[in-house]
Design an enzyme around this catalytic site. Structure first.
Site, PDB file in Angstrom:
ATOM      1  CG  ASN A  86      45.143  34.067  49.175  1.00  0.00           C
ATOM      2  OD1 ASN A  86      44.585  34.869  49.901  1.00  0.00           O
ATOM      3  ND2 ASN A  86      46.294  34.213  48.586  1.00  0.00           N
ATOM      4  CE1 TYR A 151      37.351  39.302  44.733  1.00  0.00           C
ATOM      5  CE2 TYR A 151      36.207  40.866  46.462  1.00  0.00           C
ATOM      6  CZ  TYR A 151      37.159  40.111  46.122  1.00  0.00           C
ATOM      7  OH  TYR A 151      38.323  39.773  47.117  1.00  0.00           O
ATOM      8  CE  LYS A 155      36.892  36.639  47.012  1.00  0.00           C
ATOM      9  NZ  LYS A 155      38.158  35.547  47.438  1.00  0.00           N
TER      10      LYS A 155
END
Length: 255
Positions: A86, A151, A155
């Site tokens: 996470n 970012y 992901k």
């Protein structure tokens, strides 16, 4: 059967803390891993309430830290059944203004931390012939967002890693899935909004309203809602689920 053992990275606050809390409540033994001191306070709180929980300082961008955290978890609890990768950082900036050091920090933390969490958990899980990995991706891996290129790239890479790894380790009885949250009311998102407001001069309430409107329900998710999705993928109810991404985005991608 003894308690299942889970390692949650980035567990000091936000989604990670909500996940650690929920899994302890469901009887898991949990290692709370983070670089932030709040992680130790959370582990102490959950332990004082009767949960099997311990804190481990861990920078997921450093391989020695991740390896030591996995080893310490196995030593403390006797196994490693679930890893929740996470930990992550966000960078809100036009791509041509991002320095190489900033780029490396985001990539090393988000993608590198997920890679290392998988790499060092897998030998344990392969020996056990069982295990679950849940990687936290993002809606940013599915849609384009202004000033989130790096970012979003990390992901998107996590989504690809999840799919490929699921096939690689299925013969060992290991499942690998990901969760892609939309806007979640966490310190990370609040900080993201503050940075965007400072850079653009737009008021924070306007930016919050704009982000809320991206969700079909017109609100941000609570971290506990993402934790519930992670817990589902970690548990036996998802026994035939692997290589999948669970969007918990309030309908954002469906629009």
């Amino acid at each position: 059967m003894s308690a299942r053992v889970v390692l949650v990275t980035g567990a000091a606050r936000g989604i990670g803390a909500a996940t650690a809390r929920l899994l302890v409540e469901r009887g898991y033994a949990v290692t709370v891993a983070d670089v932030l001191a709040e992680g130790e306070a959370l582990a102490d709180e959950l332990s004082a309430a009767g949960g099997a929980c311990r804190f481990r300082h861990c920078d997921v961008g450093e391989e020695a830290d991740v390896a030591a955290t996995v080893a310490a978890t196995v030593e403390a609890f006797g196994s490693l059944d679930v890893v929740v990768n996470n930990a992550g950082v966000v960078l809100v900036k036009p791509l041509d203004q991002i320095s190489w050091d900033e780029y490396r920090h985001v990539v090393d933390t988000n993608l590198g931390g997920t890679f290392l969490g998988c790499k060092h958990a897998l030998p344990v899980m392969k020996r056990q012939r069982r295990g679950v990995i849940v990687n936290v991706a993002s809606v940013s891996g599915h849609v384009g967002q202004t000033d989130h290129a790096v970012y979003g790239a990390t992901k998107g890479a996590i989504l690809a890693l999840t799919r490929a790894l699921a096939w690689e380790v299925a013969p060992y009885g290991i499942r690998v899935n990901s969760v892609s949250p939309g806007s979640v009311d966490t310190p990370m998102l609040r900080g993201d909004i503050d940075v965007e407001s400072a850079r653009t001069g737009r008021p924070v309430p306007d930016l919050v309203a704009e982000r809320e409107a991206e969700q079909a329900f017109g609100r941000w998710a609570d971290p506990a809602e993402i934790a519930a999705a992670i817990a589902f993928l970690a548990g036996d109810d998802a026994s035939f689920v692997t290589g999948s991404d669970l969007l918990v985005d309030g309908g954002w991608v469906a629009r």
